[in-house]
Design an enzyme around this catalytic site. Structure first.
Site, PDB file in Angstrom:
ATOM      1  N   HIS A   1       0.686  -1.339  -0.355  1.00 40.66           N
ATOM      2  CA  HIS A   1       0.047   0.251  -0.783  1.00 40.66           C
ATOM      3  C   HIS A   1       0.386   1.735   0.025  1.00 40.66           C
ATOM      4  O   HIS A   1       0.419   2.162   0.728  1.00 40.66           O
ATOM      5  CB  HIS A   1      -0.679   0.226   1.733  1.00 40.66           C
ATOM      6  CG  HIS A   1      -1.583  -1.158   0.934  1.00 40.66           C
ATOM      7  ND1 HIS A   1      -3.189  -0.831   0.450  1.00 40.66           N
ATOM      8  CD2 HIS A   1      -1.893  -2.514   2.090  1.00 40.66           C
ATOM      9  CE1 HIS A   1      -4.040  -2.084   0.775  1.00 40.66           C
ATOM     10  NE2 HIS A   1      -3.268  -2.796   1.762  1.00 40.66           N
TER      11      HIS A   1
ATOM     12  N   ASN B   1     -10.852  -2.310   1.880  1.00 39.02           N
ATOM     13  CA  ASN B   1     -10.177  -2.383   1.222  1.00 39.02           C
ATOM     14  C   ASN B   1     -10.932  -2.685   0.570  1.00 39.02           C
ATOM     15  O   ASN B   1     -12.512  -2.444   0.636  1.00 39.02           O
ATOM     16  CB  ASN B   1      -9.867  -4.193   1.182  1.00 39.02           C
ATOM     17  CG  ASN B   1      -7.908  -4.403   1.264  1.00 39.02           C
ATOM     18  OD1 ASN B   1      -7.272  -3.226   1.403  1.00 39.02           O
ATOM     19  ND2 ASN B   1      -7.698  -5.547   1.176  1.00 39.02           N
TER      20      ASN B   1
ATOM     21  N   TYR C   1       1.205  -4.449  12.733  1.00 36.65           N
ATOM     22  CA  TYR C   1       0.709  -3.070  12.390  1.00 36.65           C
ATOM     23  C   TYR C   1       1.673  -1.959  12.853  1.00 36.65           C
ATOM     24  O   TYR C   1       2.371  -1.074  12.793  1.00 36.65           O
ATOM     25  CB  TYR C   1      -0.561  -2.809  11.807  1.00 36.65           C
ATOM     26  CG  TYR C   1      -1.274  -3.091  11.004  1.00 36.65           C
ATOM     27  CD1 TYR C   1      -1.767  -4.364  11.014  1.00 36.65           C
ATOM     28  CD2 TYR C   1      -2.029  -2.170   9.781  1.00 36.65           C
ATOM     29  CE1 TYR C   1      -2.036  -4.879   9.839  1.00 36.65           C
ATOM     30  CE2 TYR C   1      -2.327  -2.544   8.777  1.00 36.65           C
ATOM     31  CZ  TYR C   1      -2.532  -4.182   8.408  1.00 36.65           C
ATOM     32  OH  TYR C   1      -3.059  -4.272   7.398  1.00 36.65           O
TER      33      TYR C   1
HETATM   34 FE1  HDE Z   1      -2.259  -5.393   5.925  1.00 34.42          FE
HETATM   35  N1  HDE Z   1      -0.505  -4.199   5.711  1.00 34.42           N
HETATM   36  N2  HDE Z   1      -1.784  -6.606   5.890  1.00 34.42           N
HETATM   37  N3  HDE Z   1      -4.358  -5.836   4.551  1.00 34.42           N
HETATM   38  N4  HDE Z   1      -2.922  -2.893   4.765  1.00 34.42           N
HETATM   39  C1  HDE Z   1      -0.115  -2.748   6.107  1.00 34.42           C
HETATM   40  O1  HDE Z   1       0.646  -1.616   7.279  1.00 34.42           O
HETATM   41  C2  HDE Z   1      -0.026  -7.108   7.081  1.00 34.42           C
HETATM   42  C3  HDE Z   1      -4.568  -6.619   4.682  1.00 34.42           C
HETATM   43  C4  HDE Z   1      -4.225  -2.902   4.471  1.00 34.42           C
HETATM   44  O2  HDE Z   1      -3.103   3.488   3.900  1.00 34.42           O
HETATM   45  C5  HDE Z   1       1.301  -2.448   6.417  1.00 34.42           C
HETATM   46  O3  HDE Z   1       0.993   0.721   7.351  1.00 34.42           O
HETATM   47  C6  HDE Z   1      -0.332  -8.040   7.218  1.00 34.42           C
HETATM   48  C7  HDE Z   1      -5.166  -6.863   4.600  1.00 34.42           C
HETATM   49  C8  HDE Z   1      -4.040  -1.672   4.013  1.00 34.42           C
HETATM   50  O4  HDE Z   1      -1.504   3.457   5.246  1.00 34.42           O
HETATM   51  C9  HDE Z   1       1.368  -3.800   6.602  1.00 34.42           C
HETATM   52  C10 HDE Z   1      -1.696  -8.732   7.095  1.00 34.42           C
HETATM   53  C11 HDE Z   1      -6.315  -6.180   4.284  1.00 34.42           C
HETATM   54  C12 HDE Z   1      -3.102  -0.587   4.234  1.00 34.42           C
HETATM   55  C13 HDE Z   1       0.689  -4.587   6.119  1.00 34.42           C
HETATM   56  C14 HDE Z   1      -2.538  -7.665   6.031  1.00 34.42           C
HETATM   57  C15 HDE Z   1      -5.213  -5.130   4.442  1.00 34.42           C
HETATM   58  C16 HDE Z   1      -2.561  -2.207   4.864  1.00 34.42           C
HETATM   59  C17 HDE Z   1       2.541  -1.550   5.135  1.00 34.42           C
HETATM   60  C18 HDE Z   1      -1.726 -10.443   6.866  1.00 34.42           C
HETATM   61  C19 HDE Z   1      -7.616  -5.807   4.088  1.00 34.42           C
HETATM   62  C20 HDE Z   1      -2.900   0.337   3.949  1.00 34.42           C
HETATM   63  C21 HDE Z   1       1.987   0.025   5.740  1.00 34.42           C
HETATM   64  C22 HDE Z   1      -2.561 -10.800   7.766  1.00 34.42           C
HETATM   65  C23 HDE Z   1      -8.504  -6.328   4.848  1.00 34.42           C
HETATM   66  C24 HDE Z   1      -2.871   1.276   5.175  1.00 34.42           C
HETATM   67  C25 HDE Z   1       1.356  -0.253   7.268  1.00 34.42           C
HETATM   68  C26 HDE Z   1      -2.770   2.495   4.792  1.00 34.42           C
HETATM   69  C27 HDE Z   1      -0.976  -1.606   5.104  1.00 34.42           C
HETATM   70  C28 HDE Z   1       0.548  -5.489   7.379  1.00 34.42           C
HETATM   71  C29 HDE Z   1      -3.114  -8.378   5.335  1.00 34.42           C
HETATM   72  C30 HDE Z   1      -5.526  -3.122   4.034  1.00 34.42           C
HETATM   73  C31 HDE Z   1       2.721  -4.273   6.959  1.00 34.42           C
HETATM   74  C32 HDE Z   1       0.583  -9.164   8.116  1.00 34.42           C
HETATM   75  C33 HDE Z   1      -6.584  -8.780   4.963  1.00 34.42           C
HETATM   76  C34 HDE Z   1      -5.790  -0.493   3.405  1.00 34.42           C
HETATM   77  O5  HDE Z   1       1.760  -3.500   8.044  1.00 34.42           O
END
Ligand code: HDE
Length: 718
Positions: A90, A163, A377
């Site tokens: 993202h 999402n 996060y």
């Molecule tokens: Fe994320 N995800 N994610 N994700 N995600 C990040 O956090 C992570 C997942 C989502 O505009 C990171 O600040 C893991 C699902 C959005 O700043 C990080 C797993 C969904 C955003 C991270 C998931 C998301 C992130 C990278 C698996 C939809 C952007 C930068 C378990 C429901 C937020 C940050 C923004 C961002 C980890 C799966 C949505 C790396 C480990 C499922 C919208 O922490």
């Protein structure tokens, strides 16, 4: 002085209503220096006035530089450290401020004030994003869009990090690094950027059958939205509401755009990326700037253990939805996004969303993906923002009192007074509050320590099929087209075959179409399925974009190609009608200066034709004089404008003189269809705009696209 049209581009009717927003977000701006002030003196970071910002300190005008030049050294030092690590996923995103208003209380289910105090408004910040591209990638990648929401509630910050697609690729967080590695550029060559059309991605996907449902969504038009404003948002996981007695109710969160859903065509997306890589962020900025901020309804699906027990799938499995036909989405409030950021870095880049940011009355379930995210996060914020005090950055700071004994650390911005920094103590508060404090849901847990996927997570195909059969024929065709395109970029034939083998468990017709498109000599056997796919799930209209078309051109953009001598009455009528929707228009002319219309009125151009291809608009009008049409009929860019608008199924309004350009662009009179509307004068404008409300004339695609024939012959898609 000739009359001038085209100065404003429309969509002003909401301006006054939303002008005064920002409210408490104003805090952010007070601490920020207001650059651009006449009379302000340039200083260094210590506040010392600067006398010369053009020349370093040297021994003689042509001599060596001196270390003593502390202003130069500080300036370069700061510049060298301007970047922070981009988000690992993202990375490319766009954030705006807004306000949530609760319309219906959920007091029966939760003690959260934001969900029970009807009429209360809560400031919020939303960041939209793509997932796999880097920070500088283009907006129209085929990708999931992040829809991350931070509510600054009276009881602390609540983040729904969602999402625009309600399911996910994987069921267990432990697979997330693999999934992301496979989707991102390959480690040796560092390409392809911001796309999934490559071997590594499809290799992982075809070896991970739980991704099949999500793949149907990402191959659908949902993954190429026309605008952030026309996207749904989903919390994805099953969360929990908790009442004052500790009773829990399952909940799924939905955001529904008032302007309806809309996407672009793949061929259009490719061209938009070239014409305007910032298409989505510009669209959002312009809409808010013009006073037409987007609004979403916030809805919930609520259910209890009885429903969870009898539902066909596990409510803890993030690869499944609960169809709206089974549990309707109850609308409880709305949010309007009407505040632009003052500074992209300070707000959009530094905002730190965390799934574990919840408020009293909202809790988690055992969804293994959610549990993994709750762990992840915080970690990522530490890396990106450099220390544990990222909550002190204004965009992340709560807008309610914060009192605790955490202290010090990098970039601490707080200055607590007094001698007490531990608890319990005999000096005084803050003290914990058993009544207002956060209480976790008291789930009864009991089990062996295992690494095991529950059997209830094993059906990977049934909802993929349900999604596919819920689409209209044109949307089904687009899914097939996308699969053929993506898989055709895989060099390994075995990967292509493996995907078709999965498709056979989803829909035989789709498998056949994709196999034909890929030129596979034979259909591979269906992939072994852990659970036999159900064919009994009924279609759900809520899953289709086209079935829920808004029927209005409001919020959309009309491109009016105007030449010298074009009928002024028509152009003026178009402009007024578009503004009243409200929607926006742009006048495109052959020359930068604009065009002089038949009554001497000057039509000011927003775009010269080379900079305003038709892919940037939702519908187009060719307002041409005979001379203008004759000139443009020789111009490749003008012909592309027309032939693209036609190929992308746009509604095209045209003056009779413009028929020459249409013909020269390859659209012969016998190809003219009902999506092409002759505009004789102002009287034809209302009917034309009413038709534009259909957004696209999809029938045309079935008539002019070669791949449509493959579909119609092989699949008989309905
Ligand atoms: Fe994320 N995800 N994610 N994700 N995600 C990040 O956090 C992570 C997942 C989502 O505009 C990171 O600040 C893991 C699902 C959005 O700043 C990080 C797993 C969904 C955003 C991270 C998931 C998301 C992130 C990278 C698996 C939809 C952007 C930068 C378990 C429901 C937020 C940050 C923004 C961002 C980890 C799966 C949505 C790396 C480990 C499922 C919208 O922490």
């Amino acid at each position: 002085m000739p009359k001038v049209i085209g100065k404003d581009t429309g969509a002003t009717s909401h301006a006054a209503e939303f002008e005064t927003r920002l409210g408490e977000a104003g805090e952010l701006h007070q601490i920020a220096p207001e650059n651009g002030d006449e009379g302000a003196v340039l200083t260094n970071q210590q506040g010392v006035p600067v006398a010369d910002d053009q020349n370093t300190l040297r021994v003689g005008a042509r001599g060596p530089a001196l270390l003593e030049d502390f202003h130069f050294r500080e300036k370069i030092f700061h510049f060298d450290h301007e970047r922070i690590p981009e988000r690992v996923v993202h990375a490319r995103g766009y954030g705006v401020h807004g306000t949530f208003t609760l319309k219906e209380s959920l007091a029966e289910f939760t003690r959260a004030k934001i969900l029970t105090e009807v009429g209360e408004t809560t400031p919020m910040f939303v960041r939209f994003s793509t997932v796999i591209g880097n920070k500088g990638s283009f907006d129209l990648a085929r990708d999931v869009r992040g829809f991350a929401v931070k509510f600054y509630t009276k009881e602390g910050n609540w983040d729904i990090v969602g999402n625009n697609i309600p399911v996910f690729f994987i069921q267990d967080a432990i697979k997330f690094p693999d999934m992301v590695h496979a989707a991102k550029p390959a480690p040796d060559r560092e390409f392809p950027q911001a796309q999934t059309a490559h071997d590594n991605f499809w290799d992982f996907i075809t070896l991970t059958p739980e991704s099949m449902h999500m793949i149907m969504w990402t191959m659908s038009d949902r993954a190429i939205p026309r605008s952030y404003r026309f996207m749904e948002g989903f919390g994805v996981h099953t969360f929990r509401l908790i009442d004052a007695n500790g009773k829990g109710t399952y909940v799924k969160f939905h955001f529904k755009p008032r302007l309806g859903l809309q996407s672009v065509l793949w061929n259009e997306a490719l061209k938009i990326n070239g014409a305007d890589p910032d298409f989505h962020r510009r669209d959002l900025w312009d809409a808010i700037d013009l006073g037409a901020p987007p609004i979403w309804d916030l809805g919930v699906q609520l259910f209890d253990d009885d429903f969870a027990d009898q539902f066909e799938f596990d409510v803890l499995d993030a690869t499944k939805i609960i169809p709206e036909e089974q549990i309707p989405v109850r609308i409880i409030g709305e949010f309007v996004l009407d505040g632009l950021v003052d500074n992209f870095f300070a707000e959009t880049e530094q905002v730190a969303f965390c799934t574990q940011n919840v408020v009293p009355g909202v809790g988690f379930t055992n969804d293994p993906l959610l549990q993994g995210r709750n762990f992840s996060y915080l970690d990522t914020q530490l890396k990106r923002l450099g220390g544990p005090n990222f909550t002190h950055i204004p965009i992340n700071a709560p807008r309610c009192p914060v009192h605790n004994f955490q202290q010090d650390g990098h970039m601490n911005m707080r200055n607590p007074k007094g001698r007490v920094n531990y608890e319990p103590n005999s000096w005084g508060g803050p003290r914990e509050s058993p009544t207002t404090g956060y209480r976790h849901f008291e789930a009864a847990e009991n089990g062996r320590k295992v690494q095991e996927r529950p059997g209830t997570f094993s059906d990977h195909y049934s909802q993929a099929r349900q999604f596919f059969i819920s689409q209209t024929a044109i949307e089904q065709k687009h899914i097939g087209d996308a699969l053929v395109f993506e898989l055709s970029k895989c060099e390994r034939i075995d990967i292509r075959e493996r995907m078709v083998a999965h498709l056979r468990n989803i829909d035989e017709r789709l498998a056949l179409v994709v196999a034909t498109g890929l030129g596979l000599p034979t259909l591979p056997a269906p992939a072994p399925a852990a659970s036999p796919p159900l064919t009994t799930l009924p279609p759900s209209d809520a899953l289709s974009i086209v079935k829920r078309a808004p029927g209005s051109f409001a919020g959309r953009k009309l491109g009016i190609l105007v030449s010298d001598g074009a009928p002024a009455a028509l152009v003026e009528a178009l402009v007024e009608a578009v503004k009243s929707l409200p929607a926006v228009y742009e006048i495109i002319t052959p020359k930068t200066a604009g065009a002089v219309l038949d009554d001497g009125t000057v039509a000011q151009a927003k775009q010269k034709i080379d900079g305003g291809p038709s892919v940037l608009y939702d519908a187009v009008v060719l307002a041409l004089s005979p001379e203008g049409a004759a000139m443009l009929a020789k111009d490749k860019t003008a012909k592309d404008f027309v032939s693209d608008a036609f190929a992308h199924c746009k509604f095209i309004g045209y003056t009779s003189a413009a028929e020459l350009l249409l013909t020269k662009a390859g659209i012969a009179p016998e190809d003219f269809d009902e999506g092409m509307i002759a505009l004789e004068g102002p009287q034809d404008v209302p009917a034309f705009l009413a038709q534009c409300g259909q957004l696209r004339f999809w029938t045309r695609e079935m008539a002019i696209d070669l791949d449509a024939a493959v579909f119609l012959e092989n699949a008989g898609l309905d």
